[in-house]
Design an enzyme around this catalytic site. Structure first.
Site, PDB file in Angstrom:
ATOM      1  N   ASP A 366      12.832  46.200  31.574  1.00  0.00           N
ATOM      2  CA  ASP A 366      11.416  45.991  31.276  1.00  0.00           C
ATOM      3  C   ASP A 366      11.228  45.804  29.765  1.00  0.00           C
ATOM      4  O   ASP A 366      12.173  45.470  29.038  1.00  0.00           O
ATOM      5  CB  ASP A 366      10.593  47.159  31.825  1.00  0.00           C
ATOM      6  CG  ASP A 366       9.184  46.748  32.209  1.00  0.00           C
ATOM      7  OD1 ASP A 366       8.352  46.589  31.302  1.00  0.00           O
ATOM      8  OD2 ASP A 366       8.903  46.584  33.416  1.00  0.00           O
ATOM      9  N   ASP A 478       4.313  39.754  32.698  1.00  0.00           N
ATOM     10  CA  ASP A 478       3.199  40.649  32.404  1.00  0.00           C
ATOM     11  C   ASP A 478       2.134  39.930  31.581  1.00  0.00           C
ATOM     12  O   ASP A 478       2.373  38.862  31.007  1.00  0.00           O
ATOM     13  CB  ASP A 478       3.708  41.888  31.659  1.00  0.00           C
ATOM     14  CG  ASP A 478       2.890  43.132  31.951  1.00  0.00           C
ATOM     15  OD1 ASP A 478       1.757  43.004  32.444  1.00  0.00           O
ATOM     16  OD2 ASP A 478       3.389  44.243  31.682  1.00  0.00           O
ATOM     17  N   ASP A 550      -0.670  49.695  37.377  1.00  0.00           N
ATOM     18  CA  ASP A 550       0.153  50.525  36.502  1.00  0.00           C
ATOM     19  C   ASP A 550       0.104  51.992  36.915  1.00  0.00           C
ATOM     20  O   ASP A 550       0.810  52.814  36.330  1.00  0.00           O
ATOM     21  CB  ASP A 550      -0.301  50.374  35.048  1.00  0.00           C
ATOM     22  CG  ASP A 550       0.286  49.141  34.387  1.00  0.00           C
ATOM     23  OD1 ASP A 550       1.228  48.548  34.946  1.00  0.00           O
ATOM     24  OD2 ASP A 550      -0.200  48.755  33.305  1.00  0.00           O
TER      25      ASP A 550
END
Length: 740
Positions: A366, A478, A550
């Site tokens: 990530d 994202d 999230d």
């Protein structure tokens, strides 16, 4: 699936009929949307023509047409100022003049098949027919095509608009909605929307439909955390299995508006499209503008039936069908909640070894892998790997991951830029934002001007190098910052209206998706926008799954999932097992509960494997083994809500031939001695079959359907040996399969 008789058009399949007509003034008028009818016979048409409401106290359309008014008509594409004073679908102006549009029927054509085209997200399918109606406003020199698509397998009608300037003057389009559905006699109906905020997206919100206008919308440059384009209109007494429902959605990811307006005669106008606020599109002679597609759904059998239709439509006609092959949907391990920015190559490789042992299939790095990215306040727009974290190079690291027979995934935030990167110093004009001295900043970053093709090309070239270098399998895309002060230097230099920024921006996002998918068709891209800030059909056209929030707390995901599946399939819901206590809520939840909720959708993991006990690792291995054997069921099985209230969630998935099912039972709070026994009716099973429950009890389908399965959630409160649950927030899954 399309027939014309006199002035009536009938679109139909085995499930639904959609009928509209050419009104006496040349406009299109809606007649019927609902359960399939055989056809409109001649006497039906005569009856429809004879009995038309003539509303009192209305302005008449024309002195030459007697009592005819648009105020009491059901219209396909209503316009303001032509005896209709409701919510208009279109607004066009020329210099200082407001156009009061008068589109009249000219001709029609029918086209079979609908190809998948990566230029812009639309529905597709070989089992489609599209009816295009040509309408013309002679005085204002504007031509409008209204498109209707019907597929042979879904209770859905897809609508879109194309507007052409056939005159000699430039005009400005200030509003152009994608579709409208009008319904009579709606005083006892409710509007269902999916609302929330960051960390609690798409919660179900139900309100009565009152006279006036009710809308949900976004002006963030994305569909947003606060509201979703999907809306639903249902009768008040609708249940999971009974009641008529109409729903609408938009195949689009930018600013939207969805809503319903009820007039004085309880007629409801449902609409969806690009948000007209801060929108203006210049249309020079011979230029055209096309809207995103709107989708309208119908269910006559309650909420579960509606979910069948939305799920089927999205899986079959929006998401690329190749992703229905579950072998292409790996069980991922994501580094984010495990390590955040604190990692290097050794730490990642040590984790990858555990990932492989436990049976996961894709290792995702990530945020934090690129130069100087040790927090979330710098380095965006500079997609070069950090040599300090990868001293042997990212290519070498990738080979080591692939040598473990794992896929590799990497996080990108392509649309954003940090203030300190060389890209912005070199090209300050590539920033999206007005040239005021003050600019808003969010999360320490700005938004790149994706209306500018050069910006897209630069970012793509950076990403492409990483993809080739790593032989990349998976991208987490994202987007953590919404658009403010929407202004494009590129559009200014090209003499385009700044009202085009938002739409051109999202078209640029789609262009980048197309570039990646065209060159690397086997890469799986997971959509993400601060979690669930862009969970819509436009993103699902390119990304088969989306990070839904999230907030990874399992019990919070219950509310998010039960809202999401009203309009989106279970296959799109990315579901990760994370740590306890949870990093967002600090709530402690049993690993079994996290698993029993998380296996519904696209399974993944995001926790420190080194902190797990031997028993916890065994549980993970066992669950992964179960999931791999049942992945198609858990992602593509029919999702059914059995009961829902504040404390109890019961749902199930079942395969097409009803030979396999998984039932999930969740209790938010334990209740001592609440009932010695209760049974959950499994109405979705085949009463002619025999079933075995958890490889233990053999029961007939008739018994399970009419009497029920014993509810395994039992808490005695005195003698714990009779208790199945031992604490709050406990979920249990029951596997049911046909016994032969």
């Amino acid at each position: 699936m399309i027939e014309k008789k006199d002035n009536f058009f009938h679109l139909y399949n085995k499930k639904i009929s959609y009928i509209f007509e050419i009104l006496e003034n040349g406009h299109l008028g809606q007649v019927y949307f609902g359960k399939r009818v055989s056809k409109l016979w001649e006497y039906d048409i005569c009856y429809l023509k004879k009995y038309k409401n003539k509303a009192a106290g209305t302005v008449k359309y024309s002195k030459d047409m007697g009592n005819f008014t648009l105020a009491d008509q059901l219209q396909e594409y209503p316009v303001y100022g032509t005896s209709d004073f409701g919510m208009s679908a279109i607004d066009v102006r020329c210099e200082s003049e407001i156009y009061y549009l008068d589109f009249q029927y000219q001709d029609y054509k029918v086209k079979r098949y609908k190809k998948r085209n990566l230029d812009f997200p639309t529905s597709y399918g070989n089992n489609a027919e599209t009816l295009s109606i040509e309408l013309l406003d002679v005085e204002r020199n504007l031509k409008l095509w209204q498109n209707f698509t019907i597929f042979d397998d879904t209770a859905a009608i897809v609508k879109s608009i194309k507007l052409e300037n056939v005159g000699e003057k430039k005009v400005n389009v200030n509003k152009c909605l994608s579709g409208v559905l009008e319904l009579r006699n709606m005083p006892n109906h409710e509007l269902v929307t999916l609302d929330g905020a960051w960390l609690r997206e798409r919660h179900i919100n139900i309100r009565p439909i009152k006279h006036g206008l009710t809308t949900v919308s976004s002006l963030k440059g994305a569909s947003g955390h606060q509201h979703n384009p999907f809306i639903m209109i249902k009768e008040k007494d609708t249940t999971l299995e009974t009641g008529e429902i109409y729903a609408a959605n938009l195949i689009y990811s930018g600013n939207f508006i969805s809503g319903v307006e009820m007039d004085e005669w309880d007629k409801a106008r449902i609409f969806v499209g690009i948000n007209p606020e801060y929108f203006e599109w210049g249309l020079s002679p011979k230029e055209t503008f096309s809207t995103p597609e709107a989708v309208f759904f119908y269910s006559e059998n309650g909420i579960n039936s509606l979910m069948d239709e939305t799920s089927l439509f999205v899986n079959e006609h929006v998401i690329d069908k190749k992703w229905q092959d579950v072998t292409k949907r790996p069980i991922v391990f994501n580094s984010w909640e495990t390590m955040y920015f604190d990692f290097d190559e050794k730490k990642l490789l040590d984790a990858a070894k555990e990932v492989k042992k436990l049976g996961m299939e894709c290792f995702v790095i990530d945020d934090g892998w690129f130069e100087n990215r040790n927090d979330d306040r710098n380095s965006l727009g500079n997609w070069k790997y950090d040599i300090n974290k990868f001293p042997n190079g990212l290519k070498s690291f990738s080979k080591k991951i692939h040598d473990m027979n794992l896929k590799l995934g990497i996080w990108f935030e392509p649309e954003m830029v940090s203030p300190n990167v060389e890209l912005l110093k070199k090209h300050p004009e590539w920033l999206l934002g007005h040239p005021y001295s003050r600019k808003a900043i969010g999360r320490g970053q700005y938004v790149l001007d994706f209306s500018n093709p050069m910006v897209i090309e630069e970012i793509y070239n950076q990403i492409k190098k990483i993809i080739i270098m790593t032989n990349l399998d998976y991208i987490k895309w994202d987007m953590n910052r919404n658009i403010t002060e929407a202004y494009s230097a590129y559009l200014h230099d090209n003499d385009r209206s700044q009202g085009e920024v938002f739409h051109r921006y999202i078209c640029g996002v789609y262009t980048l998706y197309k570039k990646i998918i065209s060159d690397f068709p086997d890469i799986l891209i997971e959509g993400c926008a601060g979690g669930g800030g862009r969970y819509d059909l436009g993103i699902l056209f390119y990304s088969p799954q989306i990070w839904p929030s999230d907030n990874s707390d399992a019990t919070e995901r219950l509310d998010i999932l039960t809202g999401t599946v009203l309009g989106y399939p279970l296959s799109s819901f990315s579901s990760h097992i994370t740590a306890s206590p949870n990093h967002q809520t600090n709530r402690r939840t049993m690993l079994s509960t996290r698993h029993n909720i998380g296996i519904f959708g696209a399974l993944g993991y995001e926790l420190d494997l080194n902190k797990l006990s031997t028993q916890e690792k065994k549980e993970i291995k066992d669950v992964i083994s179960f999931y791999k054997k049942n992945q198609e069921l858990m992602m593509y099985g029919r999702f059914i809500k059995l009961t829902t209230n504040d404390d109890v969630y019961n749902w199930a998935v079942v395969n097409k031939d009803k030979s396999e099912a998984v039932v999930m039972i969740f209790n938010r709070k334990i209740k001592p001695n609440s009932t010695p026994k209760s049974y959950l009716k499994l109405h979705f099973l085949d009463e002619g079959k025999k079933y075995i429950i958890n490889d233990t009890d053999i029961v007939s389908g008739e018994f399970l359907k009419k009497y029920g399965m014993e509810n395994p959630i039992v808490f005695n409160g005195i003698n714990q040996q009779y208790s199945v649950v031992t604490e709050d927030l406990q979920a249990i899954c029951v596997k049911i399969r046909e016994y032969k």
